[in-house]
Design a protein around this motif. Sequence first.
Motif, PDB file in Angstrom:
ATOM      1  N   PRO A 139       0.830  -1.219   0.000  1.00  0.00           N
ATOM      2  CA  PRO A 139       0.000   0.000   0.000  1.00  0.00           C
ATOM      3  C   PRO A 139       0.861   1.265   0.000  1.00  0.00           C
ATOM      4  CG  PRO A 139      -0.034  -1.021   2.170  1.00  0.00           C
ATOM      5  CD  PRO A 139       0.686  -1.969   1.271  1.00  0.00           C
ATOM      6  N   ALA A 140       1.424   1.567  -1.162  1.00  0.00           N
ATOM      7  CA  ALA A 140       2.237   2.771  -1.331  1.00  0.00           C
ATOM      8  C   ALA A 140       1.646   3.570  -2.476  1.00  0.00           C
ATOM      9  CB  ALA A 140       3.686   2.409  -1.631  1.00  0.00           C
ATOM     10  N   ALA A 141       1.716   4.898  -2.386  1.00  0.00           N
ATOM     11  CA  ALA A 141       1.093   5.766  -3.386  1.00  0.00           C
ATOM     12  C   ALA A 141       2.027   6.913  -3.758  1.00  0.00           C
ATOM     13  CB  ALA A 141      -0.230   6.315  -2.864  1.00  0.00           C
ATOM     14  N   VAL A 142       1.886   7.341  -5.001  1.00  0.00           N
ATOM     15  CA  VAL A 142       2.555   8.543  -5.492  1.00  0.00           C
ATOM     16  C   VAL A 142       1.470   9.510  -5.923  1.00  0.00           C
ATOM     17  CG1 VAL A 142       4.086   9.524  -7.236  1.00  0.00           C
ATOM     18  CG2 VAL A 142       4.614   7.289  -6.243  1.00  0.00           C
ATOM     19  N   LEU A 143       1.528  10.741  -5.415  1.00  0.00           N
ATOM     20  CA  LEU A 143       0.483  11.717  -5.684  1.00  0.00           C
ATOM     21  C   LEU A 143       0.885  12.647  -6.820  1.00  0.00           C
ATOM     22  CD1 LEU A 143      -0.465  12.748  -2.021  1.00  0.00           C
ATOM     23  CD2 LEU A 143      -1.523  10.977  -3.463  1.00  0.00           C
ATOM     24  N   GLY A 144      -0.099  13.023  -7.635  1.00  0.00           N
ATOM     25  CA  GLY A 144       0.122  14.053  -8.631  1.00  0.00           C
ATOM     26  C   GLY A 144       0.265  15.413  -7.970  1.00  0.00           C
ATOM     27  N   ALA A 145       0.750  16.401  -8.729  1.00  0.00           N
ATOM     28  CA  ALA A 145       1.030  17.718  -8.142  1.00  0.00           C
ATOM     29  C   ALA A 145      -0.230  18.354  -7.567  1.00  0.00           C
ATOM     30  CB  ALA A 145       1.646  18.622  -9.205  1.00  0.00           C
ATOM     31  N   SER A 146      -1.307  18.376  -8.319  1.00  0.00           N
ATOM     32  CA  SER A 146      -2.559  18.993  -7.826  1.00  0.00           C
ATOM     33  C   SER A 146      -3.164  18.183  -6.699  1.00  0.00           C
ATOM     34  CB  SER A 146      -3.557  19.121  -8.974  1.00  0.00           C
ATOM     35  OG  SER A 146      -3.056  19.961  -9.989  1.00  0.00           O
ATOM     36  N   ALA A 147      -3.081  16.848  -6.801  1.00  0.00           N
ATOM     37  CA  ALA A 147      -3.642  16.001  -5.748  1.00  0.00           C
ATOM     38  C   ALA A 147      -2.931  16.247  -4.421  1.00  0.00           C
ATOM     39  CB  ALA A 147      -3.526  14.536  -6.154  1.00  0.00           C
ATOM     40  N   ALA A 148      -1.595  16.345  -4.448  1.00  0.00           N
ATOM     41  CA  ALA A 148      -0.845  16.592  -3.216  1.00  0.00           C
ATOM     42  C   ALA A 148      -1.201  17.950  -2.627  1.00  0.00           C
ATOM     43  CB  ALA A 148       0.650  16.516  -3.506  1.00  0.00           C
ATOM     44  N   GLU A 149      -1.374  18.955  -3.496  1.00  0.00           N
ATOM     45  CA  GLU A 149      -1.729  20.291  -3.008  1.00  0.00           C
ATOM     46  C   GLU A 149      -3.105  20.287  -2.362  1.00  0.00           C
ATOM     47  OE1 GLU A 149      -2.225  24.847  -4.772  1.00  0.00           O
ATOM     48  OE2 GLU A 149      -1.612  23.199  -6.088  1.00  0.00           O
ATOM     49  N   ARG A 150      -4.070  19.589  -2.973  1.00  0.00           N
ATOM     50  CA  ARG A 150      -5.425  19.563  -2.422  1.00  0.00           C
ATOM     51  C   ARG A 150      -5.493  18.765  -1.129  1.00  0.00           C
ATOM     52  NH1 ARG A 150      -9.128  18.762  -7.915  1.00  0.00           N
ATOM     53  NH2 ARG A 150      -8.359  20.655  -8.963  1.00  0.00           N
TER      54      ARG A 150
END
Length: 415
Positions: A173-184
């Motif tokens: 269960p590891a995730a990488v966030l997109g730029a907008s997703a991390a900001e939100r």
Amino acid sequence: MSTDALGPGRLDAQRPAARLRPARLRPGDVVKVGAVGLRTRPLRAFLSALGIAIGIAAMVGVVGISSSSRADLDATLASLGTNLLKVSPGQTLTGEKAKLPLEAESMVARIAPVRSVSAVGLVEDAKVYRNRKIDQAETGGIAAYAARPGLREATGAKLASGTWLNDATGTYPAAVLGASAAERLGIGRATPNTQVLIGGREFTVIGILAPAPLAPELDKAALIGWPVAKSALGFDGHPTTVYTRSDDSAVEDVRAVLGATANPEQPNEVDVSRPSDALAARQATNKALTGMLLGLGAVSLLVGGVGVANTMVISVLERRSEIGLRRSLGATRGQIRTQFLAESLLLSALGGAGGALLGALVTGGYAVSQGWPAVIPAWAVAGGMAATLLIGAVAGLYPAVRASRLSPTEALATP
């Protein structure tokens, strides 16, 4: 009167004189004889060779600087996705959302010009939240996608923080966030203690992507490994978008067969993106630069040829006495022609070699100052040298023939 009375000396005088054959010039002798004019008039030889060198340096420098600039432009345009194509499901005949086959990614990889293939798959109903305290209605428009390890290479996406998914982390269960997703979600950087909720399960954020201009759909995504998406979130395995990178020259050909290759049974239910307009601009730029290089190279070589011809004509006029003396000592017309042709070729070779070196140094220095990769095509150096020798031979031919036609008495009579 008997022949005895004449004596042996008188008899030898009446015999015809034996004809002497002129000595043949070996290759080493040709070089030595041809270099006589260069050694006896070093300043003139240097200035003439300098004129040729400047012409060749201009050609090599223009070709090298343009090629270096083109290499930098190609890299920039490549980063804009000139060879990136996307395959996504379209609609069925009934207007419903179609699905790509499970084997779509592997089938696309079989297309010969395709260099890299990757895919993402939308995980239905897997909402993404910062923690369990967030109202379920506040999804923030973030979607969960299963992602292949080669996604970054195919899309050109870069990491802003942390690390990317691999075969090992893709099963956890590891995730990488997109730029907008991390900001939100209010996450500034990836740490081992940072977690988000995806489909009701906690995933550790191991990386955050920088904005991905070629794949903007990734900016609002939470990307997880393909295996864990299947085992933990019930992902069906169907890819949502397949990304391909292919040879620039084959982009249109690849696009023509992508739909039928990704979904052979229903090719009309596949949408294929159009290649970037930057590819057309890149091809037009390459054609314009090629035409400019050919024109400038021709002018440079013409100038060098004129300089060689001028030097050799003056050399013949000034060395008439030398030519007459050599003819009187038994040199043939062919040897005189060979001497002056060799001198012309040596002069051209010296100028061409110096010009090629000077052009390479100028190209390297300018490219480094501009932050470009230094590119000096081998064809430019080899072609410049070959063309210089050819033009040197043509330019020295008339003076050589003129020198060989001078008779010994005419040449020696010249003051």
